[in-house]
Every structure is written in C-alpha cells, then in structure tokens.
Design a protein around this motif. Structure first.
Motif, mmCIF file in Angstrom:
data_model
loop_
_atom_site.group_PDB
_atom_site.id
_atom_site.type_symbol
_atom_site.label_atom_id
_atom_site.label_comp_id
_atom_site.label_asym_id
_atom_site.label_seq_id
_atom_site.Cartn_x
_atom_site.Cartn_y
_atom_site.Cartn_z
ATOM 1 N N TYR A 103 24.040 -55.079 -14.115
ATOM 2 C CA TYR A 103 24.296 -55.403 -15.521
ATOM 3 C C TYR A 103 24.930 -54.236 -16.215
ATOM 4 O O TYR A 103 24.204 -53.313 -16.601
ATOM 5 N N GLY A 120 16.312 -55.777 -8.795
ATOM 6 C CA GLY A 120 17.640 -55.216 -8.583
ATOM 7 C C GLY A 120 17.946 -54.082 -9.550
ATOM 8 O O GLY A 120 17.333 -53.981 -10.617
ATOM 9 N N ASP A 121 18.923 -53.258 -9.190
ATOM 10 C CA ASP A 121 19.260 -52.069 -9.969
ATOM 11 C C ASP A 121 20.068 -52.467 -11.200
ATOM 12 O O ASP A 121 21.105 -53.124 -11.106
ATOM 13 N N LEU A 122 19.611 -52.051 -12.367
ATOM 14 C CA LEU A 122 20.297 -52.365 -13.616
ATOM 15 C C LEU A 122 21.731 -51.842 -13.586
ATOM 16 O O LEU A 122 22.661 -52.488 -14.076
ATOM 17 N N ARG A 123 21.915 -50.675 -12.985
ATOM 18 C CA ARG A 123 23.244 -50.075 -12.935
ATOM 19 C C ARG A 123 24.211 -50.911 -12.097
ATOM 20 O O ARG A 123 25.409 -50.906 -12.331
ATOM 21 N N ARG A 168 19.178 -47.571 -21.792
ATOM 22 C CA ARG A 168 19.149 -47.961 -20.380
ATOM 23 C C ARG A 168 18.375 -46.926 -19.571
ATOM 24 O O ARG A 168 17.654 -47.260 -18.633
ATOM 25 N N GLU A 218 26.701 -46.162 -19.059
ATOM 26 C CA GLU A 218 25.807 -45.081 -18.633
ATOM 27 C C GLU A 218 25.522 -44.086 -19.750
ATOM 28 O O GLU A 218 24.632 -43.262 -19.649
ATOM 29 N N MET A 227 18.265 -59.006 -20.606
ATOM 30 C CA MET A 227 18.636 -58.424 -19.314
ATOM 31 C C MET A 227 17.833 -57.147 -19.056
ATOM 32 O O MET A 227 17.315 -56.937 -17.957
ATOM 33 N N TYR A 229 15.506 -46.860 -16.255
ATOM 34 C CA TYR A 229 15.840 -46.553 -14.861
ATOM 35 C C TYR A 229 14.641 -46.033 -14.060
ATOM 36 O O TYR A 229 14.405 -46.480 -12.944
ATOM 37 N N ARG A 289 10.941 -54.608 -12.088
ATOM 38 C CA ARG A 289 10.422 -53.375 -11.497
ATOM 39 C C ARG A 289 8.895 -53.302 -11.557
ATOM 40 O O ARG A 289 8.292 -52.313 -11.148
ATOM 41 N N PHE A 347 14.979 -56.636 -16.151
ATOM 42 C CA PHE A 347 14.972 -55.519 -15.196
ATOM 43 C C PHE A 347 13.602 -54.835 -15.177
ATOM 44 O O PHE A 347 13.039 -54.553 -14.111
#
Lengths: 250, 250, 250, 250, 250, 250
Positions: C229, C223-226, A86, A81, A114, A90, A122, A118
C-alpha cells in the motif's frame, strides 16, 4: 520533523505482564496506580469505537504537531516513505498498542482502513488516538481494539496537524506516555502504566477478591450494601458456606 | 462534608404519578413544562448508557464538591461508612432515581458495578450523573437505567471531586433538582419535574392525541404535512373513517 | 424572519451525480476536495444517529438564529404555517438532504418524529443538524439517515434558537452550504460538495483503485505495508496474477 | 456571497433616541428589556478595547461565514471593491454602529487601522465584533468605541471566515441583530435594542431614580442597605431633607 | 431556596492572621499550601477587575443555583428582602470577603454598584465571583477589591442562575470554600485557605527569605541564576557583605 | 525527561534581521506569511501582559508535558539544577525570546519574578507562554515583553504539567516553533517566523507603503475609503503634491 532513519524500536515487556494487566482491567489499574502515587493515569477523550475489547500492550508512539506548510509539503505524497504515521506501524508486533498524540484534533483522520488493516494483520492489540480515525465503517470490522475521540472523513494531514516523530514521549489524552509503557484499554477507557511500575501493580492487584462474585450475587438479590460490600465478618461466614456449597456442586 | 447521621430520606409521590410521567416521556414533558413556565427542565449532558429505558421516579440526590484534601482523606477508605456516595444508595426503594451532581467531571467514576448492582437489587429505576460511572461493561448488563456524560476507570474521589452531601438540592446538568422531585429519563435524555407541578403536568398531557397514530401512518406514506400534522378538518374526517375501520377490524 | 412566501425551491443535480458521490463516500470526497482547493469540507459535530446509512443529495437549508422574543412569539403555535422548520420540509423530494444550521445548540430539538416521518415518507435521503433532534427512539426506526450533534427532549424553539430562513446560505458544523450543494453523509460524517465542483470530483475519484481489495487482503494476512500500500512494481505483478486467478475462479 | 450592488442602507432612528439610550446605559437597558420580554439582549463576548466609551447608534451589519475557497478567492485582492467588509463601512454616518457577526473566530482581524480610521473619520460611534480586529495599538488611539472578543495580527479572511453579506440580520455574541436596531455599548458590554421597542424602553427608564445619588452617598458612609436601597419611608424623608439642603447650597 | 431567617453569620479569625496572609500573598500561599497537602487552592477564573489590591479576609459565601422559575419568581422584586444576594452582604464587617459561587455564568451580574458601595461602606475587603458583576465603571472607583470572571449589564437573576443560600459551603472557581475560610486575593488571583490551616501556613511562610532583595538586585544586573537564586555559599558570603554595607549606609 | 546535559543552544540570526521583523510588526508579518504559504503563524492565546512592547528575537524553547509523579518528584526541589524551566533561561542572550509550550494550562505559573528578573537582566527580549506566569505584579515592572494566556499564584509544577525538554520543537498556541525560529510579538499578539523564510519576508514587506501616512490623515478627516485606501490614480497625484509640500516644510 523526525527523519525516518532516526526512529528507534521500543523495548517490550514479557507477554505475561501484559496479559495480567489486561485481565486486571483499566478500572482496578487506575485506582491502584493512584494509591501508588500516579494521580490520574486515565486518558481523557479516547473511547472504545467498538465495545468489548479488553487489551494491554506496550506503546509505540506517534507525536503530531500543528501543521506548518514549510515543513510538511507535497513531498509526503510523492514519497509515502516520508509519511511518519506509516513509520509508527512498521515495527508493530503482536500485542503492541499504537498511541497517537493527535492534540485532540477532530478534523484529522490519523489512520484509514488500510493502515489499520496492516496493524491488525501484524497482530497489533489496538490503537489509541486522542483525535480521530477515518474509514470507520471498515475499521469497526477489524479484530483490533480502537479507542478514539471520534471519526472524520479527513485524511491525517488535511487540516491542522502533521505527524512529527515516532517512539518519542507523547501526551495522549493529557497523560504522558513513554515509548514502551504499557497501555491498558477496555470499555472504561485507556490507562497508561509506567513500565517500571507494572510488576508492583500486578502484585498489588493480585489479592484477588474471591468473594466479589458472592457479593455481586447477594447485592443483585437486594442484599444490604453495608453487609455485602465489603463483607462483614458475618457475611464472610455466609460467603464461606456459599462457596463450599458451590465447590461441592462443582 | 455532611455527617451521615444528618441525612434525611425523601418524600415519595404515589407510584401512579411516576408511572404516568414515564409514559408521557421526556419530550412531551419538557415541552409542556416550558408552557407551564419552566423554560428548560432538560439536563444538559447525561445520555442513556444503554438505550431503551424509559422511567420516572423520585430523586435521591448526591452533591459532589471540588476535592479538598483536608476534608476528604484516607479515613474514607479505612471506614467505608464515611463514603457519602454509599449513603445516597442506602435509602433507595423500588422506583427511585439517584441523581448525582458530579460537576460535569469526566475523571471521576461516581459508582462502580457493586454500587449499581445494589441499586438494581433494590429495584431502583435508574441513576443520573452529570459525570461518569466506572465498570461500564458490567453496568450495562444491569436492569437499571443509567444516564451519564461518559465513563471512566477512575474511582469516585480519585481526582477532582468528592461526595459532599446527600438529599440536598443539587444542580445536575444545569438543572436544579430538589430531593423528591420526579425525574423522567429515556432515550431523549433526562427531565426534572418539580414535584408540586407533577399532577398538573399529567393533566395537561392527558389530552391524548388519538389521531397521532393515524398521522404517522399517513406521513410515512408520503402524506402532506400540512394536511396530517396537525389534522385539517378534512383530514380529521378521513381519520374518523380510518379509525372506524380499524375498530371494526378489531 | 423570512416570510414563508419568499421561500424558493432549490435546483437539483441529476440523480446519477448524487449516486456517484454516495458511492465515493465522505472520506474519499473530503481528501480529494482538499486537493481541489477546499481545505475542509467536513462538518464538525454531526454524527450518524444510526450507523450504516451512506447517502448523497442536494441540500435544502434551514437557518436558525438566536431567539428574540419580539420576533418569534406565540403566533407560531396558533398558526403552524408560521413555523419555518416545517417549510424546509415542504419542498422535499426523493433523495433530498435537509441541512440545518442549529448553531451547535444542544437544547433545541429541531425536528420531532412527525416531521422526520414526513421527510422519510417523501423519500428524503437524510437530515443533518449541527444541533439536536427529539423523539430519537422513534426517529431511529425511520428509513432516513440522521446526522446530529445529539438529542434532546426540548422542542425546536423552546430555549435559545428559532428557525429564521429557508433555502438561504447556511453554516452547518462550520462549513458554508449553499442551497442545492450536494451533501455526502455516512459513518465517517458529513461533507458538503459545492455543486459546481461535483462532476470534476467524480471524475477525479473515478480512477478506481482496483488493486485495493488485493491490498486489503494481503495486509490482513500480515503483508508488508511498504509493499502492498501502495503497490510496489513487484506487488503489482503479484496483484495481476492474483486477479487473473480470481477472474478464472469467477 | 452577496453582490455589493445588492446592499441596502439602513433606516436610522432620530438622533435623540440614540442619545437617550446611551445615557440610560447597557445595564439599565438590559434589565428593563428583560422585563419587557427580551430575556437576554446582551452580546456574550465583546468587551471594550478601551474603557470609557458609552455610546448608542443604529446597526450597520456584516455577516461572516465559514471560509470556502471556491467562493472567496484571489479576486478579492485584485479588486478591493469585492471585499464586503469595506462595504459595511461605506454607508457609515455620524453616530452609526458597525456590528460584525464574526462567528467568535479568534484568528480573523475583521478590520485594521485604515478601515477603523475611515469609520472614525465619518463620525461612526463604534464597532462591535464577536471576534477580533487587528492593528490594535493604533486602533486604541482613535476616537471610536471598539468592542471585541480579542485582537489578532491576522487579516480578515486569512484563516476560517470570510465576509459574506452586508445589512442582513446577523447573530453577534448570540444576540440576533436586525439592520437598524439600536446598539448600546459601554464598559459593561453591548446590548441590542429592537428598534420598535426603543421608545417604550426610554419611557420605562425615564422614571429617574432621583434619590440614587443620595443612596450611594449614604451607603458609601456605611448606611444600612435595607434602609437606603431602596429607600424606606423614613429614609425617603431623610432624602428630601438632604435634597432641600443640597438645593439650598446650589 | 434558603429562608433568610436561617442564615448564620460566620466565625472570624483574629485580624492579625488575615493581615499576615495578605502580606504573604497568593503566590507564596498557594505553593506552601500545596506542600501542606492542598494540591490546588487557586480559584480558576476570577481576575482582579482593578489591579493593585492585595487583601485577605474571612469568607461570607453565596451559593447560586440554576434558575428554576417555580422557585424564583416575581416575589423577589416585590419584596427585596427575599433576594438572597442582599443577605450575604448584610452581615459584612470590616475586612470580610464575599465569595460567590456563580457557576461560571457570564450572563448574570451578581452585584451592581449599590450593593458594592454598601460593602465598601462597611469596610469589606473584597468580593470574589466566579462569574460577573455589573455597573463595572462605577464599581472600579470603589475602595474594594473585586475579582471576577467578567462583567455584564445583566442583573443577577436575569438569565440562568438565582441566589440560593448564604454562608453554606460553596464551590468558587472549582475550589471548595467553607464559610469563614480565609481568602487571599491579589493580582495573581484568589486562593482559599482552610481556616484550620492558617496559622501553620503563616508559620511556614515566616522564614523570610532575607536575601531575596539581594538576589533580585544581582539578577537584574545580569548575575548568574545558578549563583544567586538560590544563593550558593559563595554568593551568601557576598550577600552578607552587601547587607553589612547596606546596613552601614542605613 | 530530558537530561540537562543534553540541552543544546540555538543558532541565532543576525541582529538586523530581528530588528527588521520587529519594525514590520506581527500584523504585516502574519498577512505576508500567509501569502507565502504559512496559513496561520499566529499563536492563539498569548496576550501582552503589559502593552507597548514590540520585539522580535530567536526562540529558546521549553516543552512541558502532563505531570507524571514517577518522573517529576521531590528531587527537583532538593536540587534546583534538575528543574528544566531554569535551563531554558541559562543560555539566554540579549534579544532572545523564550517560548514555552505550557499546554494552555491555567493552573501552572511557569516563571516567577526571580526567573523573569534574570531573563531581563540578561537582556532577553521577551517570554511567550501559552499558559501562565506568577508574581505578575512584579513581572509587569520589568523591562521585558511578556505574552501569556493569564496569571496564577501556582508554581510551575504544582498541578497538571512539568517542564520536560529544552530547545526542542514545541507547539505554542497551536503554532509549531523550531528552536531558533524568530518570534515577533507586539500588542496584536505573537507570530512565529520560520527562520529560513525571514529574509524573504523582510524583502516582501520592504515595499514600504509610503503613502500610508497620507491615507491615514485623509481618512481621519472623513476622506473616501475608495479613494484613499488604496490610493486611486487621482489620489496618488494628490498624495504627491501633499508629500512635496511636507518635504518643503521639512
């Protein structure tokens, strides 16, 4: 380095504006923006990784900075995080463009498969990096426009740069991009449209050159450039006749 | 800036000379020219936009210069006939090559699709720019060889350079090209052949290496490089036997 | 210039080591090597000429040097055996990689189609040049991975550089390569693995991320990256259920 | 990396040869070498750190390579004798030139003031680096010619390169230098003379242009370039009269 | 290559115009030209070889082109009159500036000391090369402004370029210069003034900032930038008082 | 673009810290920082405009961005208070360093003589720009250290960049600088010291090499590098005797 909690989302333009700009394309947009006073809205460097995408969307931005080991350390790997690259992903929504100021670094793969999967998941429209991504073989298979200076096997913070801030003004390919500006990207490259100029730009480009198809056809047959591009009054008459015929064929 | 009325057409070699040079190809031509005293006839920078073209033709040339606003102003847009990049295309004939000294500028799209369509329509063999074109998606569909350093959405005089003179000596990719010199271009790149050296070059390249196909075949099977390239006397015997067999098969 | 009689062959690792590294790929290898202390094992410059190859093999090396006319003269053409770029190919075995320090020169085509056909014929895995090859159209048809900075029609010693020594330490793309080091090359580029570190590298990469396929699937669905992954504990449970289902379908 | 015990000393030419070449200077030597077949003996990059030195001497060489952390580690700092940049200095004799292939790296200071003081103390004529030194303020005070691309505070192996071998062939400023070749360096830059060509070069340069002083004098007074450089027959008569007068004045 | 007999002399402006521009200096001229529509009149690259010259004069121009061995051969050395770099000097008059388009080449010394001595002897104001000169030690002693990218021992046509035409439009440091344009050169660099804009430029710069000396004095004492540059109304009163006092001191 | 009212001043370290760092110098600081984990604290590009300054002080920072005409328009010239490059100077105190991220642009003179005179008048220690200043002749006369990539006559926003924010993190010469970090600058160049590491750095450098003067003296006399740098036990005895003698002379 920015704290993740300080990151703001962007304001998005209405979708029809982005659709109109995607249809206009980077070439017409760049010329017209230059006549509107923006000398060079084209980002130097980023090229289409896979050709055929033509998109436009608001910019989520990621600023990278030269690596400094006291600032970006092992902690980022203990706690994902803390990795700011990243965080620019989000808030991604359908149609968004992610723009990364990678300082033209050729030894940092900002995103791997990856992250890009993502973004595609989205509904992101594309990613623009004045640097590199990695895992390019898999990245090419995604339904996502990707404009980069190159590819590399290295990970984002392996060598010279680190992600530093999200949704702040960035310089990408020597063009200043404010978060929320509209990015047009296609096979000719990437153009940044200041969001406040978008509607006027669309308006100026809307005088659709209906005779362009006719010109292209005549030129491809060996027609005279002086007669058919732009059309002389005589050629315009010829065009109208041709068009009437086309319409009649319907 | 040159006045359009001062532009001269070029003298063209007989077509069979260009055909022979296209068949020889850039790699053999460049090597042989170096043995004839031209150290490096290869233009650095221009690459095939779409692979598979292998052409040769006489050079129509366009010289660009750094932009100076007192020289290239709004007039060019009021009157397209003042735009010199159009004038290098007007005299184009079947088989011609258009060579542009674009000063390696990456923010100027010298030609767009309409100009290139016209050139293709006239039977032009190709265009070489040590810089960029625009409208690349459409340009790739044309039956026209295109060798460029890159692509851009910007128009020809948008940023740093302006068209300045037609059919004058130019430097393209750090090679001096005189109008009417013969340009060979294929997937290895672009080579300029001084027109006065063209016949000798063809002559020197005509000693066709008939055994090359045999060598390639043997090497692809794991044959010894020392034996098969060039052929040793033993391998030459082997080649003759092989050739006789091939001929017999017909 | 090295005498051909002084050239030594390399020591080759067991084949399974190279196979394992090819499967790991350049991206994972580069990251992991950086955690093992090799800051940047990626060669800057060489790109896949034709995409889709993913190979690894021990390095045969060729060092080029700036051309000096008193050292590399006409003799090389009278006697091909004096041409050192041939000698790096002679010892080639199945799976070998040929690595050329071409000093980033863009006007020297180190190998042409005959040399490359020989290497392919011997089962060579690939060639890496921080410079150019020539005869690129034919080279692309070979079953041989080729990573280069570009292509040129010029021959190897036509302009700025000459082959100088074989199977000595070289710098390729700003990475030091010792003869026998293992080269991994794929669409992301080329990485040099110090041969003494190869087994540890494989070991460290062997903790196979079995859930990666699941993550990719979930991310591609939005899906949520958090969550996916890396996997959170909850997502890990979800993964196990998914995997059980997959296995059941088998 | 080379073992210090494998380092060989160089063979030095007789001193009068170096003295003659220093007097000839880099400009005349470079031109004349080009007429002797060495197209470009001038090293690109290295400039005089302090102007006014004009020297020539045999080359001790140091090759640097891209840094690889498994090869050049902490051991070098525990045991200075493992640092190869020291070893190129140990054999230095009066009149020697130290030539460093620093790969044009601008973030490595190959030598600091202590190393350079030692070289000056041994009577070294100069040091040439296609990269940087450090401690430049103190280095400038030494009685030692120094030609470098720049200066930096960083130490020799801090960033991108490491010393790798001594008295091997090196490329410095894109010129190939064999250990023992003669280096001429002055305010115009640095030229490498292949040692086997030194005597012929001196011979060819010995036809001293005695009238040059006269030409310079006449040109500085506004004399006609066509008459005085080179001398026309008339100007030659004028020169002889002038010279007789000068000699008479004594 | 241009025939020497086709060379034309330039038209020179009145001397007072050049004197005024020299006094204005490159910094003020460049800013003001940008407000007059010339975005960037500054030549990138050429720097003062010896500081302290501040000159302006009309441009004699020399265009260099990439070397082509069939065009520039041994003849030039048998007959110096074929060397075009001599011909740009022949028409030189007092106050003239010689501007050379050397294509940023760093391995060609366009002029040596004899050529430069001749130019100084004719009263030339200076020489500007976006490349190199040679014999720099002697050149620095001349009463001649010299702005170059660097120095080299090589002669003008030794490596990559050849002189090609005299008094034609050239690009020097990415600025287009027409023969007869006025060149301003000082420690900040070199600026080209289109001759038709010279008088307006002088006029616009003539509103002499009389209070500038006062501002500099106050700022050097720690005065507030907001108050003293530009002057606030209060500071203007202070200035008038100060000036009256200065005048009284006389 | 940042609003002037949002600009924050920096926190300054105690003066003795800066004094200690200036005495340590950039070379020792850079090496030691690398051993402390900061791989390369040296800014690539900026060089001393005038040699002999050796300073250290806290960084006031100015970030420039690529020019965008909708953001930086004529308003800045109507109202100087909108010009952000003035605002980085306003808070300057004695001993401060002004650090400008000029994006390596060579056509923008960030500061002219008036701005620099103000900074000198306030007791500023120096200015560092990875780009250019203008009015260099006058700037060199100031009692102010100036480190720049070059000089230009152009004004700050004339061409490619605009001032964008003050006292924010910047990248200067590829080094990340946080406002308030300590900048060491001397003839070897410029080094950024993270302020939190300053005291440890001073501590580590304080083990003063007292024998260095002795080593330098012995090496300058031709002493053995192996014996005198570093000192062998024998040489250490010699040193102590020498030092006692020196002290006795006192």
């Amino acid at each position: 380095m920015q704290s993740p909690s300080d990151i703001k989302d962007i304001t998005r333009p209405e979708r029809h504006i982005c659709d109109a700009l995607a249809a206009i394309g980077s070439a017409t947009a760049s010329s017209e923006l230059s006549f509107m006073g923006i000398r060079n809205p084209h980002m130097r460097g980023p090229k289409a990784l896979r050709e055929g995408f033509a998109v436009a969307g608001p910019a989520l931005t990621l600023q990278c900075m030269p690596k400094r080991e006291d600032i970006y350390g092992a902690g980022e790997y203990d706690n994902p995080e803390l990795q700011l690259h990243r965080h620019v992903l989000y808030p991604a929504q359908a149609g968004d463009m992610v723009v990364v100021d990678a300082r033209a670094d050729m030894e940092s793969g900002i995103f791997g498969e990856m992250m890009l999967t993502f973004l595609a998941g989205r509904g992101g429209a594309g990613v623009v990096v004045d640097g590199c991504i990695r895992d390019s073989a898999k990245a090419k298979e995604l339904d996502l426009g990707i404009w980069v200076n190159g590819v590399t096997p290295n990970y984002h913070a392996q060598t010279n740069i680190i992600p530093f801030a999200v949704n702040v003004p960035v310089a990408c390919g020597n063009v200043l991009v404010m978060p929320g500006d509209i990015i047009i990207a296609d096979d000719d490259g990437v153009v940044a449209v200041p969001v406040a100029m978008a509607e006027e730009l669309i308006e100026r480009c809307s005088h659709h050159v209906e005779w362009e198809e006719f010109s292209r056809f005549k030129l491809s047959e060996g027609g005279d450039l002086r007669r058919y591009y732009p059309l002389t009054p005589d050629a315009d008459d010829e065009y109208r006749a041709w068009k009437a015929e086309q319409d009649a064929k319907g």
